[in-house]
Structures are given as structure tokens and as C-alpha cells.
Design an enzyme around this catalytic site. Structure first.
Site, PDB file in Angstrom:
ATOM      1  N   GLN A 138     -45.754   5.115 -17.457  1.00  0.00           N
ATOM      2  CA  GLN A 138     -46.015   6.096 -16.222  1.00  0.00           C
ATOM      3  C   GLN A 138     -46.946   6.342 -15.383  1.00  0.00           C
ATOM      4  OE1 GLN A 138     -47.433   8.013 -20.381  1.00  0.00           O
ATOM      5  NE2 GLN A 138     -47.401   9.282 -19.920  1.00  0.00           N
ATOM      6  N   HIS A 151     -46.129   1.428 -25.642  1.00  0.00           N
ATOM      7  CA  HIS A 151     -46.600   2.832 -25.964  1.00  0.00           C
ATOM      8  C   HIS A 151     -45.500   3.257 -25.320  1.00  0.00           C
ATOM      9  CE1 HIS A 151     -49.076   6.697 -24.245  1.00  0.00           C
ATOM     10  NE2 HIS A 151     -48.045   6.292 -24.008  1.00  0.00           N
ATOM     11  N   ASN A 211     -48.283   3.331 -30.083  1.00  0.00           N
ATOM     12  CA  ASN A 211     -49.222   4.629 -29.650  1.00  0.00           C
ATOM     13  C   ASN A 211     -48.589   5.690 -29.934  1.00  0.00           C
ATOM     14  OD1 ASN A 211     -50.916   6.427 -27.622  1.00  0.00           O
ATOM     15  ND2 ASN A 211     -49.009   6.920 -26.978  1.00  0.00           N
ATOM     16  N   GLU A 212     -48.760   6.233 -30.870  1.00  0.00           N
ATOM     17  CA  GLU A 212     -47.813   8.330 -31.473  1.00  0.00           C
ATOM     18  C   GLU A 212     -46.367   7.712 -31.841  1.00  0.00           C
ATOM     19  OE1 GLU A 212     -47.859  10.982 -28.361  1.00  0.00           O
ATOM     20  OE2 GLU A 212     -50.182  11.265 -28.178  1.00  0.00           O
ATOM     21  N   TYR A 234     -54.389  17.270 -28.651  1.00  0.00           N
ATOM     22  CA  TYR A 234     -53.861  18.330 -27.845  1.00  0.00           C
ATOM     23  C   TYR A 234     -54.225  19.714 -27.775  1.00  0.00           C
ATOM     24  CZ  TYR A 234     -52.793  13.445 -24.347  1.00  0.00           C
ATOM     25  OH  TYR A 234     -53.255  13.054 -23.946  1.00  0.00           O
ATOM     26  N   GLU A 260     -56.974   9.908 -26.807  1.00  0.00           N
ATOM     27  CA  GLU A 260     -55.810  10.740 -25.466  1.00  0.00           C
ATOM     28  C   GLU A 260     -56.598  11.766 -25.738  1.00  0.00           C
ATOM     29  OE1 GLU A 260     -51.753  10.427 -25.285  1.00  0.00           O
ATOM     30  OE2 GLU A 260     -52.300   8.347 -25.136  1.00  0.00           O
ATOM     31  N   TRP A 301     -57.426  11.436 -21.187  1.00  0.00           N
ATOM     32  CA  TRP A 301     -56.136  10.838 -20.579  1.00  0.00           C
ATOM     33  C   TRP A 301     -55.828  11.967 -19.753  1.00  0.00           C
ATOM     34  CZ3 TRP A 301     -52.275   7.691 -21.680  1.00  0.00           C
ATOM     35  CH2 TRP A 301     -50.963   8.165 -20.741  1.00  0.00           C
ATOM     36  N   GLU A 303     -45.212  12.450 -16.970  1.00  0.00           N
ATOM     37  CA  GLU A 303     -45.425  13.051 -18.169  1.00  0.00           C
ATOM     38  C   GLU A 303     -43.929  12.980 -18.609  1.00  0.00           C
ATOM     39  OE1 GLU A 303     -47.503  13.100 -20.038  1.00  0.00           O
ATOM     40  OE2 GLU A 303     -46.135  14.638 -21.592  1.00  0.00           O
ATOM     41  N   TRP A 304     -43.258  11.872 -19.359  1.00  0.00           N
ATOM     42  CA  TRP A 304     -42.077  11.590 -20.205  1.00  0.00           C
ATOM     43  C   TRP A 304     -41.014  12.928 -19.410  1.00  0.00           C
ATOM     44  CZ3 TRP A 304     -42.707   6.821 -21.138  1.00  0.00           C
ATOM     45  CH2 TRP A 304     -43.613   6.587 -21.531  1.00  0.00           C
TER      46      TRP A 304
HETATM   47  O1  IFM Z   1     -48.707  11.866 -22.118  1.00  0.00           O
HETATM   48  C1  IFM Z   1     -48.682  11.200 -22.845  1.00  0.00           C
HETATM   49  C2  IFM Z   1     -49.106   9.838 -23.559  1.00  0.00           C
HETATM   50  O2  IFM Z   1     -48.096   9.355 -23.132  1.00  0.00           O
HETATM   51  C3  IFM Z   1     -48.696   9.782 -24.488  1.00  0.00           C
HETATM   52  N1  IFM Z   1     -49.848  10.830 -25.445  1.00  0.00           N
HETATM   53  C4  IFM Z   1     -49.983  12.494 -25.065  1.00  0.00           C
HETATM   54  C5  IFM Z   1     -49.690  12.503 -23.232  1.00  0.00           C
HETATM   55  C6  IFM Z   1     -50.011  13.931 -22.685  1.00  0.00           C
HETATM   56  O3  IFM Z   1     -48.493  14.351 -23.162  1.00  0.00           O
END
Ligand code: IFM
Length: 475
Positions: A34, A135, A179-180, A310, A373, A421, A428-429
Site C-alpha cells: 500500500q 499483508h 493480517n486479516e 472499522y 487497525e 490506520w 486502498e486495494w
Molecule cells: O487498507 C486496509 C488494510 O490493508 C487492511 N485492513 C483494512 C484497511 C482499510 O480497508
């Protein structure tokens, strides 16, 4: 809504109840793909995100991470920015394809050199490095051999973890494996919204398992190499039945909770997949990829659980409703569209849901946690002649969620830290550079960084180790 934002240091004593525990960790987070850019430099191999973002139609306006925030070349300036904010910790990820361009085999020393320099720079400024090993930027060569749907990727991940630890382990104390993994499995192989862009429910559940296995094998490798703090970061869903009195809604919430939370947390922290999730997965695969002893490996002790949060989810039973592609097997379940205030990315804002989630994780799993985050996307930019970025809405979001953390702490939750975050706006992906999550604004044309009002506010929160009642927004 009136917003009074106190960003200057006033030094007045804090009212009780807004102070965080002594030693609370304050940080900000980013991820390699990112922010780094330098996609073809110093021997880095291609990752699934290079392939995906260069495929027309996958990412907003064809944006890629080729340049991103150019952090690879600007890390000294960026670490100085972190020091100026008073960050105690910085959470960053290592790009596997910089270290092993093909995911296995030869190590690219120049890739490791970058993380070596970055880590030294952080330590030189008194900032504790918190490393995430994965990640989402899987080496493309591994994806070509089946990616997370095959066991070999889990084994390769453990080897890679050991390589990185051998280089940085003398300075890095906290190691996060993944991560996630929910996003890697469900968005990567379910909806195809993320790289590698596959849509196959069986692949989702094979990936869940191999991601978890990779975590377990890597945790074991890190531990035996002497790592002090080993963790994994999840994005657990704060999922509730739309009507808690309706048994069908409650059952819908059980399934979604299973798919998002228990399918990861139970093997990680209790040593076994929940029965209902085994049955759920068996609808799509024969489970032969889960070998005897795997759950024991996955159950490797962790020191802290990273929680990314979030937005909440509300679900209800809706006969005939199709399954959402990113949640295989959820036919008959509807996700309520966001209500009330939302961020630019369309996510509902509800800080109390974070308290509920932390309380629940504490109650059911009894694990120390860190918020690794939390943050909000808003389309902000420099205003007027001053060039300042007045992101009051982001301050309000962060303030509300920090108060939610305090509420959880007051309920006895062992919450040890908070990472905003993100440190800066970034790629942002699938949303490309459209969504800005940073507390520091990035002008992608000039690469100029401008700390937003939220960064100044956060500096004051860190300095106080708490929130000022005067700084409270919306009163
Ligand atoms: O930007 C992402 C991050 O890479 C992983 N968690 C959620 C963020 C916001 O979408």
C-alpha cells in the site's frame, strides 16, 4: 453537529475516566504494497497484487502500487514524521516477494536490506518496530502453484518467516504472522474482489485452513528462533442479529459469526474448528486438506491478538436471499445496508460495536489484545492558502473508537495498544487511491506529506496517554 477540536497542547490535568492504562502502546500502521512503491526495484519479484492491479477492471481506474507513497525511497522522511507525531510503535509489513522473489528458494538480500534500514531508522528515533509478515502480497510464483489453496504455501510461509526473523529478530520484538486472513481467503478466493481474484467457495475454505496452518508453522518457527511476542491480526466481525428476539435472525448471526470469527478464533485459541463450521465447510470441500495434528499446530500460543475494526454488521434471515459471494453458504441471510453516519467507503460508524466486540472476545477467548487497525476514509485534502487538512470527521471517528476502547478496558478487557490506520493515505486495494485513510495527507503527484488535523490531535492523545474532555467532538 458542532465540532470543537483541541489540537494544541494545553497541559491541563485530565478528567478521570479518559486516561489509558500506563504503558498503553500508541502506534500507526501501514502495509508494504500500500505504501512502498518501487515494485520492480532491487530484485523484488511480482506479487499477486501486481498481477491483479495490472489487470484491467480489477482496481479503481487501473491504479497500481507501482509507486504508491514511494515509501521505499522516502522512509527516512516518513520515520521523522512518525517521530514528530510521538508514535511509540509503528506497524509495518514485509513484502514477501522482496525477500524471496519466488516465494521459496533464493533470498534477495537487497530486499532484506531495506527492512534492515527501516528498522534501524525506527529504533534510532525511539519507535518500536511491530512487524507483520504477510499483508496480502503473496509472491505470484506461489499463486501460480495454487496459492493459499495448497499446503505448500503454508510451509513456504514458515520458511520465509524464519528468514526475516534471522535478519531482524535482534531488533524486532513483536511479530505478527498474518493480517486479516479473512480477507485473503474470502475476498481473494470467494468474491474475487481482491487478488488473486478467484471465485470458488471450495478455495475459500482450503485457503482459510492453509493460512491458519501457515500462521501456526510460522509461529512455531519464530518462537524457536527466540521471538518474544508472537501474534496474528484478524478483522473479527462485530455481527449482531437484526432482531435479537427473532430466532431465525439469531441463527443467521451464528453462521456469519462462524464464518468471520469462530472459524479462525477457535482453532487458533481453542485448538479445534467449531462443529458447525466443519459442517459448513463440508458443503464445499471434503476437508481432506485438514490433516491430523494441523489444529494443534494452529493452536500455537500467541502473546497478543491483533484486532482490526472499522464497522459493525447486522444480519437477518431472509428466505430466498442469495448467498453473498464473499460468504459461501449464506443463502437466506441478508446483510443490512449501513444506516446512520458512514465513512467515504460506505462503512457504518458505530463505536459501541467495538466495545461489544472486545467484550465478547475477552469473554470467549480471554486473550490479551491490541487494536492493530482502526480508522476512517474521508475525501479530504488541503484547504485554502494554509494547505492544512481539516479532517474533523476523522478525529470524531477516532475519538469515538478510542472511547469505545476505554469502555472495554473498564469492563476488564486486557487491551494493550492502539494503531491508527493509517499513518498516511495509501493504495486502498480495489479502491485504488480514491479512499484516503491516512492521518497524514499524501499528494500523489508531488509525494508531499501533510499531517492532517487528525495527526495533530493524535499527537496530543499520545502525549496525554488519554483523551481530553475539551477535545471531545460533537458536544
Ligand atoms: O487498507 C486496509 C488494510 O490493508 C487492511 N485492513 C483494512 C484497511 C482499510 O480497508
Amino acid at each position: 453537529m458542532t465540532a470543537t477540536v483541541e489540537v494544541e497542547s494545553s497541559g491541563e490535568p485530565l478528567a478521570s475516566g479518559v486516561q489509558f492504562p500506563e504503558g498503553f502502546i500508541w502506534g500507526a500502521a501501514t502495509a508494504s504494497y500500500q505504501i512502498e512503491g518501487a515494485a520492480n526495484e532491487d530484485g523484488r519479484g511480482p506479487s499477486i497484487w501486481d498481477t491483479f492491479s495490472r489487470t484491467p477492471g480489477r482496481v479503481y481506474r487501473g491504479h497500481t502500487g507501482d509507486v504508491a507513497c514511494d515509501h521505499y525511497h522516502r522512509y527516512v522522511e516518513d520515520v521523522a514524521l512518525m517521530a514528530d507525531l510521538g508514535l511509540g510503535s509503528y506497524r509495518y509489513s514485509i513484502a514477501w516477494p522482496r525477500v524471496q522473489p519466488d516465494g521459496t528458494g533464493p533470498v534477495n538480500t537487497r530486499g532484506l536490506d531495506f527492512y534492515d534500514r527501516l528498522t534501524d531508522e525506527l529504533i534510532g528515533k525511539g519507535i518500536d518496530p511491530v512487524v507483520t509478515l504477510y499483508h496480502w502480497d503473496l509472491p505470484q510464483t506461489l499463486e501460480d502453484r495454487g496459492g493459499w489453496t495448497v499446503r505448500e504455501t503454508a510451509e513456504a510461509f514458515a520458511e520465509y518467516a524464519a528468514i526475516v526473523h534471522a535478519r531482524l529478530g535482534d531488533r524486532v520484538r513483536t511479530w505478527t504472522t498474518l493480517n486479516e486472513p479473512w480477507c485473503s481467503a474470502y475476498l481473494g478466493y470467494g468474491s474475487g474482489r481482491h487478488a488473486p481474484g478467484i471465485q470458488d467457495p471450495a478455495a475459500v475454505f482450503k485457503s482459510v485452513h492453509h493460512l491458519l496452518l501457515g500462521h501456526g508453522l510460522a509461529a512455531r518457527a519464530l518462537r524457536s528462533a527466540g521471538a518474544q511476542n508472537v501474534s496474528i491480526t484478524l478483522n473479527p466481525a462485530a455481527v449482531s442479529p437484526l432482531d435479537p428476539q427473532n430466532p431465525a435472525d439469531v441463527d443467521a448471526a451464528r453462521i456469519v459469526d462462524g464464518l468471520h470469527n469462530r472459524i479462525f478464533l477457535d482453532p487458533l485459541l481453542r485448538g479445534a474448528y467449531p462443529d458447525d463450521m466443519r459442517e459448513h465447510m463440508a458443503r464445499f470441500t471434503d476437508l481432506s486438506h485438514i490433516q491430523d495434528g494441523d489444529e494443534k499446530i494452529i493452536n500455537a500460543p500467541i502473546d497478543v491478538l491483533g484486532v482490526n475494526f472499522y464497522t459493525p454488521s447486522y444480519v437477518s434471515a431472509k428466505p430466498g436471499h442469495p448467498a453473498s459471494p464473499e460468504n459461501p453458504g449464506t443463502e437466506g441471510i441478508a446483510f443490512r445496508p449501513p444506516v446512520g453516519p458512514i465513512t467515504d467507503i460506505g462503512w457504518q460508524i458505530e463505536p459501541a460495536a467495538l466495545t461489544r466486540l472486545l467484550d465478547r472476545l475477552h469473554q470467549d477467548y480471554g486473550v490479551p489484545m491490541m487494536i492493530t487497525e482502526n480508522g476512517a476514509a474521508y475525501p479530504d485534502g488541503p484547504s485554502g492558502d494554509s494547505g492544512e487538512v481539516h479532517d474533523t470527521n476523522r478525529i470524531e471517528y477516532l475519538d469515538g473508537h478510542l472511547r469505545a476502547c476505554l469502555d472495554a478496558i473498564s469492563h476488564g478487557v486486557d487491551l494493550r495498544g492502539y494503531f491508527a490506520w493509517s499513518l498516511m493515505d495509501n493504495f486502498e486495494w480495489a479502491e485504488g487511491y480514491k479512499m484516503r485513510f491516512g492521518i497524514v495527507h499524501v499528494d500523489y503527484t508531488t509525494q508531499q506529506r501533510v499531517p492532517k488535523d487528525s495527526a495533530k490531535w493524535y499527537r496530543e492523545v499520545i502525549r496525554r496517554n488519554g483523551l481530553s474532555d475539551q477535545g471531545r467532538i460533537g458536544e
